[in-house]
Design an enzyme around this catalytic site. Structure first.
Site, PDB file in Angstrom:
ATOM      1  N   LYS A   1      -9.942 -45.542 -23.901  1.00  0.00           N
ATOM      2  CA  LYS A   1      -9.602 -45.492 -22.473  1.00  0.00           C
ATOM      3  C   LYS A   1     -10.645 -44.641 -21.759  1.00  0.00           C
ATOM      4  CE  LYS A   1      -6.037 -44.200 -19.197  1.00  0.00           C
ATOM      5  NZ  LYS A   1      -4.621 -43.847 -19.002  1.00  0.00           N
TER       6      LYS A   1
ATOM      7  N   LYS B   1      -9.431 -50.174 -22.147  1.00  0.00           N
ATOM      8  CA  LYS B   1      -9.130 -50.053 -20.729  1.00  0.00           C
ATOM      9  C   LYS B   1     -10.215 -49.278 -20.002  1.00  0.00           C
ATOM     10  CE  LYS B   1      -5.601 -47.987 -17.980  1.00  0.00           C
ATOM     11  NZ  LYS B   1      -4.671 -46.933 -17.994  1.00  0.00           N
TER      12      LYS B   1
HETATM   13  C1  PBG Z   1      -1.461 -43.183 -17.021  1.00  0.00           C
HETATM   14  C2  PBG Z   1      -2.050 -44.527 -16.826  1.00  0.00           C
HETATM   15  C3  PBG Z   1      -3.058 -44.914 -15.936  1.00  0.00           C
HETATM   16  C4  PBG Z   1      -3.130 -46.291 -16.016  1.00  0.00           C
HETATM   17  C5  PBG Z   1      -2.208 -46.713 -16.979  1.00  0.00           C
HETATM   18  N1  PBG Z   1      -1.571 -45.605 -17.476  1.00  0.00           N
HETATM   19  C6  PBG Z   1      -3.859 -44.135 -14.958  1.00  0.00           C
HETATM   20  C7  PBG Z   1      -4.726 -43.047 -15.406  1.00  0.00           C
HETATM   21  O1  PBG Z   1      -5.003 -42.860 -16.588  1.00  0.00           O
HETATM   22  O2  PBG Z   1      -5.133 -42.287 -14.527  1.00  0.00           O
HETATM   23  C8  PBG Z   1      -4.030 -47.150 -15.175  1.00  0.00           C
HETATM   24  C9  PBG Z   1      -3.621 -48.565 -15.003  1.00  0.00           C
HETATM   25  C10 PBG Z   1      -4.250 -49.275 -13.859  1.00  0.00           C
HETATM   26  O3  PBG Z   1      -5.166 -48.767 -13.183  1.00  0.00           O
HETATM   27  O4  PBG Z   1      -3.810 -50.397 -13.597  1.00  0.00           O
HETATM   28  N2  PBG Z   1      -2.082 -42.338 -17.881  1.00  0.00           N
END
Ligand code: PBG
Length: 337
Positions: free
Chosen positions: A203, A258
């Protein structure tokens, strides 16, 4: 190169297969189906749904709408949904303790969904503190440092109460080191050995998450802060293989990459290296980008969305989390008729 008996042009004509719809279909290597889709849904603790300006067409679903939406997902053949809470700001604290409340919005919602739909659809819950913290970070903060080990203890609690509520897949999105193993142990100790873990393994610290943070109300809290001490740098890809290897060793059942489209190289490397169930998240900023261009008439919404999702499949995704899931499933169902 293969040793072509007849040689190149004019013996070989690449356009022969492309000449007819039937022969294009006949040689397709990659196809998209509704089984590939996971639908992320935002919920809010009130009757009425609310729109989200930076995610046009996506809503924070109220208590009525969430059940109707899950019903729609079931009838479209979408295998799983992922629930994200827009927690009331009065419940957000420095220690994000609402994340461990067995009656919090996510748990109440999951119980309601499971009561009504049982095993008809899989329910995925995020594990991270950002929807609950007054600072918008995914972990506990002390003196400006995001604490790793102290955060994991709370994440384990969060995973347990979500599993107690009926969640099928726990999806840790926090990027703390070592959390997968500890969450697995905690779940097993509580008799939740059959609850799956889908790890947000690779991520990135991405600016494509902006509209999501608006949706769960964490962007204002995060302010000018960022998540670069725990989410990965976009300059790295080997590190993603390391992350995935560790999460698998710790017991992840599946892994996620992601964001999606800007990181298809990572997705492809992960799938080729590990050959485990691999998911990708077409995140909120990607949805916003495609939607905005379509709204202006600059791109054709249906064609561009289908092409974008096909690119995930081509890169090796077994499934895609996408805010377009319901729309795509209905297009796919239509074209099958
Ligand atoms: C929470 C999380 C996030 C997303 C999914 N879970 C945001 C982040 O890490 O700041 C992002 C999903 C999206 O942008 O559609 N940790």
């Amino acid at each position: 190169m293969p040793d072509f008996a007849r040689g190149p042009f004019p013996a070989t004509r690449m356009r022969r297969h492309r000449a007819h719809s039937w022969s294009r279909r006949m040689v397709e290597e990659t196809a998209l189906s509704s089984n590939d889709l996971i639908w992320p849904l935002f919920v809010i603790d009130q009757v009425e749904s609310e729109s989200i300006p930076s995610l046009p067409g996506v809503e924070r679903l109220g208590s009525q709408a969430i059940l109707q939406t899950v019903e729609q997902a079931c009838s479209l053949g979408i295998p799983a949904i992922a629930i994200f809470p827009a927690t009331d700001s009065s419940l957000k604290t420095e220690d994000a303790i609402e994340a461990t409340n067995p009656d919090n919005l996510v748990c109440k919602t999951v119980r309601k969904i499971k009561e009504r739909f049982g095993d008809e659809i899989g329910v995925i819950c995020d594990v991270a503190l950002d929807p609950y913290s007054s600072h918008g970070q995914d972990g506990l903060v002390r003196d400006g440092i995001i604490l790793n080990d102290e955060t994991i203890a709370i994440l384990c609690q969060q995973a347990i109460i979500q599993s107690d509520a009926g969640c099928d897949i726990i999806a840790p999105s926090d990027m703390m080191d070592g959390r997968i193993g500890e969450i697995r142990d905690a779940l097993d100790e509580q008799g939740h050995q059959d609850v799956q873990i889908m790890s947000y393994a690779a991520k990135y610290a991405s600016s494509f998450y902006g509209p999501f943070r608006d949706a769960v109300g964490s962007s204002g809290n995060l302010g000018s802060g960022d998540k670069k001490t725990y989410q990965q740098s976009p300059c790295q890809t080997d590190e993603s293989l390391h992350e995935v290897a560790l999460d698998l060793l710790e017991g992840a059942d599946s892994v996620m990459i992601k964001p999606g489209m800007p990181y298809l190289d990572v997705l492809q490397r992960v799938k080729e290296t590990f050959k485990v169930p691999t998911f990708a998240y077409q995140v909120s900023g990607e949805y916003a980008m495609l939607s905005a261009a379509a709204e202006r008439g600059w791109l054709d919404r249906k064609q561009i969305v289908l092409e974008s999702l096909l690119s995930f499949k081509r890169a090796g995704a077994d499934g895609i989390l996408t805010y377009f899931a319901a729309e795509v499933a209905s297009w796919l169902n239509e074209s099958r008729k």
